[in-house]
Write a protein that holds these residues in place. Structure first.
Motif, mmCIF file in Angstrom:
data_model
loop_
_atom_site.group_PDB
_atom_site.id
_atom_site.type_symbol
_atom_site.label_atom_id
_atom_site.label_comp_id
_atom_site.label_asym_id
_atom_site.label_seq_id
_atom_site.Cartn_x
_atom_site.Cartn_y
_atom_site.Cartn_z
ATOM 1 N N TYR A 34 0.848 -1.190 0.000
ATOM 2 C CA TYR A 34 0.000 0.000 0.000
ATOM 3 C C TYR A 34 0.885 1.241 0.000
ATOM 4 N N ILE A 35 0.713 2.053 -1.026
ATOM 5 C CA ILE A 35 1.494 3.271 -1.198
ATOM 6 C C ILE A 35 0.636 4.447 -0.733
ATOM 7 N N ALA A 36 0.976 5.009 0.408
ATOM 8 C CA ALA A 36 0.184 6.090 0.986
ATOM 9 C C ALA A 36 0.747 7.443 0.564
ATOM 10 N N ASP A 37 -0.059 8.469 0.747
ATOM 11 C CA ASP A 37 0.363 9.845 0.488
ATOM 12 C C ASP A 37 0.283 10.603 1.807
ATOM 13 N N PRO A 38 1.344 10.568 2.622
ATOM 14 C CA PRO A 38 1.279 11.180 3.955
ATOM 15 C C PRO A 38 0.989 12.673 3.927
ATOM 16 N N ALA A 39 1.314 13.346 2.825
ATOM 17 C CA ALA A 39 1.049 14.782 2.752
ATOM 18 C C ALA A 39 -0.433 15.085 2.585
ATOM 19 N N ASN A 40 -1.197 14.075 2.197
ATOM 20 C CA ASN A 40 -2.644 14.230 2.021
ATOM 21 C C ASN A 40 -3.345 13.088 2.745
ATOM 22 N N PRO A 41 -3.497 13.194 4.059
ATOM 23 C CA PRO A 41 -4.017 12.067 4.845
ATOM 24 C C PRO A 41 -5.443 11.679 4.496
ATOM 25 N N SER A 99 29.541 6.469 9.920
ATOM 26 C CA SER A 99 30.364 7.488 10.572
ATOM 27 C C SER A 99 30.571 8.694 9.668
ATOM 28 N N ARG A 100 29.913 8.685 8.526
ATOM 29 C CA ARG A 100 30.047 9.770 7.555
ATOM 30 C C ARG A 100 28.677 10.391 7.296
ATOM 31 N N PRO A 101 28.625 11.644 6.844
ATOM 32 C CA PRO A 101 27.340 12.265 6.518
ATOM 33 C C PRO A 101 26.628 11.506 5.394
ATOM 34 N N LEU A 102 25.338 11.252 5.589
ATOM 35 C CA LEU A 102 24.537 10.530 4.605
ATOM 36 C C LEU A 102 23.203 11.228 4.441
ATOM 37 N N MET A 103 22.885 11.595 3.204
ATOM 38 C CA MET A 103 21.567 12.125 2.859
ATOM 39 C C MET A 103 20.822 11.068 2.064
ATOM 40 N N ILE A 104 19.595 10.761 2.475
ATOM 41 C CA ILE A 104 18.764 9.789 1.772
ATOM 42 C C ILE A 104 17.552 10.520 1.217
ATOM 43 N N ILE A 105 17.275 10.314 -0.075
ATOM 44 C CA ILE A 105 16.167 10.971 -0.765
ATOM 45 C C ILE A 105 15.238 9.894 -1.314
ATOM 46 N N HIS A 106 13.924 10.072 -1.124
ATOM 47 C CA HIS A 106 13.014 9.040 -1.630
ATOM 48 C C HIS A 106 11.659 9.642 -1.967
ATOM 49 N N GLY A 107 11.129 9.288 -3.123
ATOM 50 C CA GLY A 107 9.768 9.654 -3.482
ATOM 51 C C GLY A 107 8.777 8.764 -2.753
ATOM 52 N N LEU A 108 7.827 9.357 -2.074
ATOM 53 C CA LEU A 108 6.892 8.574 -1.273
ATOM 54 C C LEU A 108 5.873 7.833 -2.123
ATOM 55 N N ALA A 109 5.748 8.207 -3.409
ATOM 56 C CA ALA A 109 4.823 7.512 -4.300
ATOM 57 C C ALA A 109 5.538 6.456 -5.150
ATOM 58 N N ASP A 110 6.776 6.160 -4.841
ATOM 59 C CA ASP A 110 7.564 5.196 -5.606
ATOM 60 C C ASP A 110 6.975 3.800 -5.435
ATOM 61 N N ASP A 111 6.563 3.159 -6.548
ATOM 62 C CA ASP A 111 6.036 1.797 -6.472
ATOM 63 C C ASP A 111 7.015 0.783 -7.052
ATOM 64 N N HIS A 142 21.745 11.368 10.405
ATOM 65 C CA HIS A 142 21.647 11.311 8.952
ATOM 66 C C HIS A 142 20.531 12.250 8.517
ATOM 67 N N THR A 143 20.418 12.472 7.226
ATOM 68 C CA THR A 143 19.409 13.364 6.668
ATOM 69 C C THR A 143 18.493 12.575 5.747
ATOM 70 N N VAL A 144 17.185 12.785 5.886
ATOM 71 C CA VAL A 144 16.204 12.162 4.988
ATOM 72 C C VAL A 144 15.375 13.256 4.336
ATOM 73 N N LEU A 145 15.267 13.203 3.013
ATOM 74 C CA LEU A 145 14.409 14.120 2.264
ATOM 75 C C LEU A 145 13.277 13.319 1.635
ATOM 76 N N PRO A 146 12.084 13.337 2.238
ATOM 77 C CA PRO A 146 10.942 12.654 1.618
ATOM 78 C C PRO A 146 10.308 13.557 0.570
ATOM 79 N N LEU A 147 9.999 12.997 -0.603
ATOM 80 C CA LEU A 147 9.428 13.768 -1.703
ATOM 81 C C LEU A 147 7.975 13.349 -1.886
ATOM 82 N N SER A 148 7.068 14.194 -1.465
ATOM 83 C CA SER A 148 5.645 13.868 -1.521
ATOM 84 C C SER A 148 5.165 13.816 -2.967
#
Length: 682
Positions: free
Chosen positions: A215-222, A615-627, A648-654
């Motif tokens: 189930y792929i949800a859209d958290p930005a639009n509950p 032990s190193r800086p890590l940015m993770i990026i992910h589209g929330l609608a990715d199926d 760490h850093t996470v960038l969620p892409l709605s």
């Protein structure tokens, strides 16, 4: 477009500089006409259907979306899913089908069915019973088949009669569509095939009832309900696929064959229908001929490999005189075989482009895997393309459309004889200047890009920018392949793009080096390429090295900072696979085996257990609608990192899928990455 626009925004706005370029070529059987897609005008984004007369070079717009649609484009959900699998981001016409004599073309716009009479130039809409998916005119030009809501239907062009020929017998059943695995991993995007005389079709029946649901949800639009998808992750049940011969008179003949994977169906006048299947472990491929009247099959050839067999484009197929065309493993080469004869040597054949009497066009690489050329294989083998670069071709009669891309010039060029089909694609605001390298003991192909105006002797932080996984190349002799990497270099980095083991174009042994060992082989090759590049370019500062990537490249970037922090000092992981048990069956089991048989392989190649090593800086990026690579990959790794106390850093892409995000998001995403890298590397 003026030079006041930034490269990141230009790249996003032009869909990587593809908007406006001619594409999807076809040639009439007599060679007199060439068809292609291109926007109706130089300022439009929506593709129209064009026809070129080869004798004169005259181009004619056959179908203009703006003239056919009064409302904004509105695609059926099934078509949106289909375009996600094909990575199709275009507008207007994105595909079309031709009758054998090229008198009729069929296509869909906004889920509606249109046909073009290519003799009179008249385009008309045909009423249908729902949103249209994959319409295909039959070879005789008398009728069009299409899929709507999982039903395969046919509409007669003369009477307009529209009738169902294959109706689902369950809520999880479809006819005429490719299942997720076929479209995502086998490049089989269709699920039905016309008989040459237009009287019958072979249709795939897909039953997803036993496939697990995600189930792929859209958290930005509950308030929006989650989207349910049937996703066969490694080790779980695949869709059940079967074949049926469907006649226009209602006769329905099941094909008497069982298989794990349906690779393809080929039905031409050269012989009986061909059906190509794979076993689940992908070590055995079977090619059958089909008797359409009875549904019985005869095994024509069996191919085996102790590791895996690749699915090939354009073959198996028949020659006009009834010989079987295949791409086979011959020693360490992918070779073209016709009947019992292997016709190529010294080439890595990638694809069969066209089959004619005494002549087969293929795309292939010779000594240099960064180049792909067109060869005509017949009594002898002739190389048709001459410029260094990546080439393809489409043929009809004596007419060949040559499609070429090189390092020296932007974009690709389509030429028919002396006529070059004009491209309206934007010219990038920068030009890439890659230094093509062959690195280390394994002769890893790589490209090094330095900032424009770089002063020799000035040390530069290094950014590795790979895909790095199997089945795909980044290092090709093509200008457009390095535009984004050049922009990153111009921000003050030495950017290195390297294709390690597993990438195509270098033979069977090279590809199979990664079997059961993603984490070891692909990461080791990035490290080796880095050190070898530093030996030939003294300005690379190995005390400041970052790595970024998307999809498999995202996995590789996270893997690098987790397991080799002595080499990599920061990482950006876009849409990474973090636990291979969450990725699909066909891809994952090909390379890592079945998780029930090799659980230790899955443990060794996944990232979750390595979270406490960060032990190193890590940015993770992910589209929330990715199926495709679902956001659970990133969330599980982030949870493990948090539990281990690793920042760490996470960038969620709605609303963003596995494809490139929207224009403003794409631009800002690149800018944020550059800022992250500069801060992380100091």
């Amino acid at each position: 477009m003026g030079n006041d626009i930034s490269f990141p925004r230009q790249q996003a706005r032009t869909q990587r500089f593809t908007v406006g370029a001619p594409r999807t070529f076809a040639v009439s059987a007599d060679g007199a006409r060439v068809f292609f897609l291109r926007p109706a005008t130089a300022t439009s984004r929506a593709n129209g259907l064009w026809e070129l007369t080869t004798a004169t070079g005259e181009e004619r717009l056959v179908a203009d979306p703006a003239a056919l649609l009064s409302d904004p484009e509105d695609l059926p959900a099934e078509e949106k899913a289909r375009r996600e699998r094909t990575r199709e981001s275009g507008a207007g016409l994105v595909g079309y089908a031709l009758s054998r004599d090229a008198s009729v073309a069929s296509f869909a716009l906004s889920g509606r069915l249109f046909v073009a009479d290519l003799t009179s130039g008249v385009v008309r809409e045909l009423p249908t019973q729902g949103g249209v998916i994959d319409p295909r005119v039959d070879p005789t030009g008398q009728r069009v088949a299409y899929v709507t809501r999982g039903t395969l239907r046919v509409v007669e062009l003369d009477s307009g009669e529209d009738y169902a020929v294959a109706v689902p017998d369950g809520e999880d059943v479809t006819f005429g569509l490719a299942e997720f695995i076929a479209a995502e991993e086998m490049s089989r995007y269709r699920g039905y095939w016309w008989e040459p005389n237009g009287k019958r079709l072979i249709a795939a029946r897909v039953n997803n009832a036993e496939v697990q649901r995600w189930y792929i949800a859209d958290p930005a639009n509950p308030g929006t309900a989650a989207t349910e998808i049937a996703y066969p992750s490694a080790g779980t049940t695949n869709a059940s696929v079967s074949l049926h011969v469907v006649s226009l008179d209602g006769t329905f003949v099941p094909v008497l064959i069982e298989f794990d994977y349906l690779n393809d169906v080929h039905w031409s006048s050269g012989g009986a229908p061909l059906v190509t299947t794979q076993d689940r472990d992908q070590r055995t491929r079977r090619i059958y001929t089909l008797a359409p009247d009875t549904g019985s099959v005869t095994e024509l050839a069996v191919e085996t490999d102790p590791t895996w067999l690749e699915v090939t484009d354009g073959a198996p197929a028949w020659t006009p005189d009834g010989r079987l065309v295949r791409i086979v493993g011959q020693g360490d080469e992918y070779a073209l075989q016709v009947g019992d004869d292997v016709l190529t040597s010294g080439l890595q054949v990638r694809r069969v482009l066209d089959i004619a009497d005494g002549s087969i066009l293929v795309s292939a690489s010779a000594e240099d895997p960064t180049q792909v050329h067109v060869y005509d294989v017949g009594a002898d083998t002739r190389k048709l393309s001459t410029e260094d670069g990546v080439h393809s071709a489409v043929r009809g009669g004596e007419t060949v459309v040559e499609i070429s891309a090189t390092l020296d010039s932007f974009g690709s060029r389509a030429r028919v004889g002396e006529h070059v089909i004009e491209s309206w694609a934007d010219t990038p605001v920068l030009k890439a200047s890659p230094r093509m390298l062959t690195l280390g003991e394994r002769s890893i192909r790589a490209a090094l890009l330095l900032p424009n105006g770089h002063v020799p002797g000035t040390k530069l932080p290094v950014l590795m920018d790979p895909y790095g996984g199997p089945h795909a190349q980044r290092v090709l002799s093509v200008q457009n392949a390095f535009l984004a990497s050049q922009w990153l270099a111009d921000q003050g980095f030495a950017v290195l793009v390297a294709d390690g083991r597993g990438t195509p174009g270098r033979g069977l042994a090279w590809e199979r080096e990664i079997a059961y060992d993603f984490a070891g082989a692909t990461l080791e090759d990035q490290v080796d390429a880095l050190h070898a590049a530093a030996a030939v370019e003294q300005d690379l500062d190995l005390t400041r090295v970052a790595i970024r990537g998307w999809s498999y490249g995202g996995y590789l970037a996270a893997l690098a900072v987790l397991r080799r922090p002595d080499v990599f000092h920061a990482g950006i992981a876009g849409a990474p696979v973090t636990d291979w048990r969450l990725y699909d069956t066909h891809y994952t089991e090909r390379y890592l085996g079945h998780p029930d048989d090799k659980p230790e392989v899955y443990d060794a190649n996944s990232l979750i257990a390595d979270a406490d090593k960060l032990s190193r800086p890590l940015m993770i990026i992910h589209g929330l609608a990715d199926d495709n690579v679902v956001a659970a990959h990133t969330l599980r790794l982030s949870n493990a990192l948090l539990a281990a106390g690793r920042p760490h850093t996470v960038l969620p892409l709605s609303g963003v899928t596995h494809m490139t995000p929207q224009e403003q998001v794409a631009e800002n995403l690149l800018l944020l990455q550059v800022e992250f890298l500069k801060q992380s590397l100091g």
